[in-house]
Motif scaffolding. Structure first.
Motif, mmCIF file in Angstrom:
data_model
loop_
_atom_site.group_PDB
_atom_site.id
_atom_site.type_symbol
_atom_site.label_atom_id
_atom_site.label_comp_id
_atom_site.label_asym_id
_atom_site.label_seq_id
_atom_site.Cartn_x
_atom_site.Cartn_y
_atom_site.Cartn_z
ATOM 1 N N VAL A 22 29.017 27.616 29.474
ATOM 2 C CA VAL A 22 27.648 27.911 28.874
ATOM 3 C C VAL A 22 26.859 26.439 28.649
ATOM 4 C CG1 VAL A 22 26.395 28.682 26.856
ATOM 5 C CG2 VAL A 22 28.401 30.152 27.759
ATOM 6 N N LEU A 23 27.545 25.519 28.224
ATOM 7 C CA LEU A 23 27.068 24.180 27.634
ATOM 8 C C LEU A 23 26.542 23.575 29.017
ATOM 9 C CD1 LEU A 23 29.301 23.251 25.054
ATOM 10 C CD2 LEU A 23 27.315 23.870 24.666
ATOM 11 N N THR A 24 27.555 23.653 29.995
ATOM 12 C CA THR A 24 27.229 22.965 31.429
ATOM 13 C C THR A 24 26.162 23.483 31.948
ATOM 14 O OG1 THR A 24 29.627 22.376 31.422
ATOM 15 C CG2 THR A 24 28.227 22.192 33.356
ATOM 16 N N VAL A 25 25.987 25.043 32.076
ATOM 17 C CA VAL A 25 25.043 25.582 32.922
ATOM 18 C C VAL A 25 23.525 25.328 32.210
ATOM 19 C CG1 VAL A 25 24.345 27.941 33.840
ATOM 20 C CG2 VAL A 25 26.746 27.134 34.031
ATOM 21 N N LEU A 26 23.673 25.364 30.855
ATOM 22 C CA LEU A 26 22.176 25.733 30.205
ATOM 23 C C LEU A 26 21.616 24.220 30.128
ATOM 24 C CD1 LEU A 26 22.899 28.204 27.279
ATOM 25 C CD2 LEU A 26 21.516 28.569 29.470
ATOM 26 N N PHE A 27 22.366 23.085 30.033
ATOM 27 C CA PHE A 27 21.522 22.029 29.475
ATOM 28 C C PHE A 27 20.613 21.624 30.533
ATOM 29 C CE2 PHE A 27 24.847 19.418 31.628
ATOM 30 C CZ PHE A 27 24.070 18.364 32.161
ATOM 31 N N PRO A 28 20.981 21.861 31.955
ATOM 32 C CA PRO A 28 19.664 21.248 32.796
ATOM 33 C C PRO A 28 18.546 22.008 32.886
ATOM 34 C CG PRO A 28 22.117 21.468 33.794
ATOM 35 C CD PRO A 28 21.890 22.278 32.567
ATOM 36 N N PHE A 31 16.728 20.523 29.686
ATOM 37 C CA PHE A 31 16.534 18.993 29.781
ATOM 38 C C PHE A 31 16.136 18.474 31.210
ATOM 39 C CE2 PHE A 31 20.294 18.475 26.315
ATOM 40 C CZ PHE A 31 19.115 19.143 25.207
ATOM 41 N N TRP A 32 15.691 19.438 32.025
ATOM 42 C CA TRP A 32 15.498 18.798 33.256
ATOM 43 C C TRP A 32 14.297 17.810 33.177
ATOM 44 C CZ3 TRP A 32 10.608 19.965 36.011
ATOM 45 C CH2 TRP A 32 10.055 21.261 35.371
ATOM 46 N N GLU A 33 13.068 18.135 32.091
ATOM 47 C CA GLU A 33 12.001 17.148 32.279
ATOM 48 C C GLU A 33 12.231 15.884 31.264
ATOM 49 O OE1 GLU A 33 9.085 20.251 31.009
ATOM 50 O OE2 GLU A 33 8.350 20.359 32.917
ATOM 51 N N LEU A 34 13.432 15.870 30.670
ATOM 52 C CA LEU A 34 13.613 14.781 29.542
ATOM 53 C C LEU A 34 13.828 13.522 30.127
ATOM 54 C CD1 LEU A 34 15.119 16.759 26.553
ATOM 55 C CD2 LEU A 34 12.745 16.500 27.418
ATOM 56 N N GLY A 35 14.336 13.504 31.652
ATOM 57 C CA GLY A 35 14.783 12.403 32.435
ATOM 58 C C GLY A 35 16.128 11.771 31.857
ATOM 59 N N PHE A 41 25.395 12.695 30.678
ATOM 60 C CA PHE A 41 25.377 13.562 29.683
ATOM 61 C C PHE A 41 26.233 15.045 29.875
ATOM 62 C CE2 PHE A 41 23.389 17.310 27.318
ATOM 63 C CZ PHE A 41 23.143 16.577 25.970
ATOM 64 N N GLY A 42 26.249 15.278 30.988
ATOM 65 C CA GLY A 42 27.563 16.505 31.147
ATOM 66 C C GLY A 42 28.720 15.894 30.752
ATOM 67 N N GLN A 100 12.097 20.054 20.511
ATOM 68 C CA GLN A 100 11.969 21.557 20.798
ATOM 69 C C GLN A 100 13.098 21.804 21.814
ATOM 70 O OE1 GLN A 100 8.431 22.457 22.534
ATOM 71 N NE2 GLN A 100 8.394 24.522 21.713
ATOM 72 N N ALA A 101 13.236 21.124 22.786
ATOM 73 C CA ALA A 101 13.999 21.369 23.845
ATOM 74 C C ALA A 101 15.674 21.354 23.470
ATOM 75 C CB ALA A 101 14.121 20.201 24.997
ATOM 76 N N ILE A 102 15.938 20.576 22.562
ATOM 77 C CA ILE A 102 17.166 20.554 21.837
ATOM 78 C C ILE A 102 17.484 21.786 21.102
ATOM 79 C CG2 ILE A 102 18.881 19.413 20.287
ATOM 80 C CD1 ILE A 102 17.785 16.703 20.913
ATOM 81 N N ALA A 103 16.641 22.485 20.315
ATOM 82 C CA ALA A 103 16.619 23.500 19.573
ATOM 83 C C ALA A 103 16.828 24.556 20.437
ATOM 84 C CB ALA A 103 15.388 23.672 18.763
#
Length: 453
Positions: A22-28, A31-35, A41-42, A100-103
């Protein structure tokens, strides 16, 4: 039929796998616009998740755990993990921080993790009640008011998944008593008992010591109904079945899922390092020398008892002339050993192919050395706690070896001391201890060892 071992051992790995997935699939997705560098990070978040889970017992959920305790674990894990995720951004120059993205990421992730954890928790309870499977058989030593309360709890709280099989007591004799305390060992083995609960008011120190040894040797869970006596032999933890306190002997560190993952990752990385930087040039060199001195294969493989006494084939560079007595231990000035064989045995280079066993998951870099089957069959019946060493993967090197207990077993005392160090290693494992043993092994290779022949 006892359900211990049917599928319970897979629940934590499944839960860990789901959470990491879940953590690995969701974060992109968030966070894809955060550079940020997704690869770094993974790795960072998976490593952080594993460390937090290990130290705060996130996956220590049992059949008697209350839902409120699960919620507390989720809240604690979520808060600490949030702080760790935020801490990544100051060290990444390209990353743009977005609260906002982290939340959104953490709310989504923990919603899925929470749903899965509770669905699994309640499904298993219902499954046990409906099918009558995955139950644990339990007996109680003693016939005290607290023992009777525990028996009632087992019978009333069927969702806990326990089947009460009898009382054992030397002080009471009535129709409810299954037998005397001296009869509990045979009853446990004959009736597939998984857990033994002891009322310490009704057991002597000698009987207690014997029960602890019996539980160790036969992989049974021993728990205590607390009273005025104290036990200092091992670390204890306290659990509550509703409001009923129960003391348990702690499992060894190597029983913890996160510890297993760390050890396995270390084994893989260390073995790959050895293959690339050592075996890549050492193997052809030793192959030529072995072939020049005597006919036969370069490698030797032999069946050895592994974890849970399951056989695996242990690989070595061949150090002997071809013979039919490979199940016999090597002795000093053994005529079977070749000249190059003496050198590679003295320096432990003959063990290097076992890094293939490590990559296959049959061995670990550090652990109790795998014995010959003949030794295993002989000493498992005569030395207490011998079988404890088979609860973990065997190792290429071990604490007993670096302490000088390797090679020929000339007396029972040699094997007893070896087992003492093996059991100490299992009960006190840490990654730092593994590193110390590896360093000492390398030092011993260059120093040479008296009993390496």
């Amino acid at each position: 039929m006892s359900g211990k071992g049917r599928y319970s051992k897979y629940l934590r790995p499944i839960s860990i796998f789901f959470d990491v997935l879940v953590l690995t699939v969701l974060f992109p997705c968030f966070f894809w616009e955060l550079g940020i560098n997704e690869f770094y990070f993974g790795l960072y978040q998976v490593g952080a998740w594993a460390v937090i889970s290990y130290f705060f017992g996130f996956y220590e959920i049992y059949r008697f755990t209350k839902p409120i305790e699960i919620i507390a674990k989720l809240v604690r894990q979520g808060i600490i993990f949030l702080l760790v995720v935020i801490a990544f951004f100051p060290f990444s120059k390209q990353a743009v921080f977005s609260g906002q993205a982290i939340a959104k990421y953490l709310v989504t992730a923990f919603t899925l993790i929470t749903l899965f954890k509770f669905l699994l928790f309640y499904y298993l309870r219902k499954y046990r009640i409906m099918t009558g499977s995955n139950y644990r058989n339990a007996v109680i030593v003693g016939y005290t008011p607290d023992a009777l309360r525990l028996k009632t709890l087992f019978e009333d709280k069927t969702e806990y998944g326990y089947k009460f099989k009898g009382f054992f007591s030397d002080k009471k004799q009535n129709e409810n008593i299954t037998g005397k305390i001296s009869e509990i060992e045979a009853f446990t083995l004959d009736n597939n008992i998984d857990e033994i609960y002891c009322s310490l008011n009704e057991i002597t120190n000698l009987q207690l010591k014997r029960l602890v040894e019996f539980a160790d040797i036969n992989d049974k869970t021993l728990k205590f109904i607390p009273d005025t006596k104290e036990i200092f032999a091992k670390n204890l933890k306290i659990d509550y079945y509703e409001f009923f306190p129960v003391l348990s002997l702690r499992k060894t560190p190597l029983h913890e899922p996160v510890a297993k993952i760390f050890k396995r990752l270390f084994d893989i990385l260390f073995s790959l390092f050895v293959f690339v930087f050592v075996l890549s040039w050492l193997t052809p060199l030793l192959a030529i020398l072995i072939k020049l001195e005597s006919p036969g294969p370069v490698f030797f493989k032999q069946g050895r008892p592994g974890i849970d006494e399951k056989e695996f084939f242990c690989y070595k560079f061949r150090s002997m002339r071809l013979n039919k007595t490979t199940e016999e231990s090597v002795i000093k000035n053994d005529p079977r050993v070749t000249r190059i064989g003496r050198f590679i045995r003295k320096t432990s280079l003959d063990e290097m192919p076992q890094f293939l066993n490590v990559l296959k998951g049959e061995m670990s870099v550090v652990g109790p050395r795998p014995h010959l089957w003949a030794q295993n069959n002989l000493y498992s019946k005569s030395i207490k706690k011998y079988l404890v060493r088979l609860y973990v993967k065997p190792g290429i090197t071990g604490l007993a070896q670096v302490k000088g207990y390797r090679g020929e077993i000339s007396t029972d005392e040699d094997m007893i001391n070896r087992i003492k160090y093996d059991v100490f290693y299992i009960e006190n494992w840490s990654l730092l201890l593994d590193l110390k043993i590896i360093v000492q092994t390398v030092v011993n290779i260059f120093k040479g060892e008296e009993k390496a022949y």
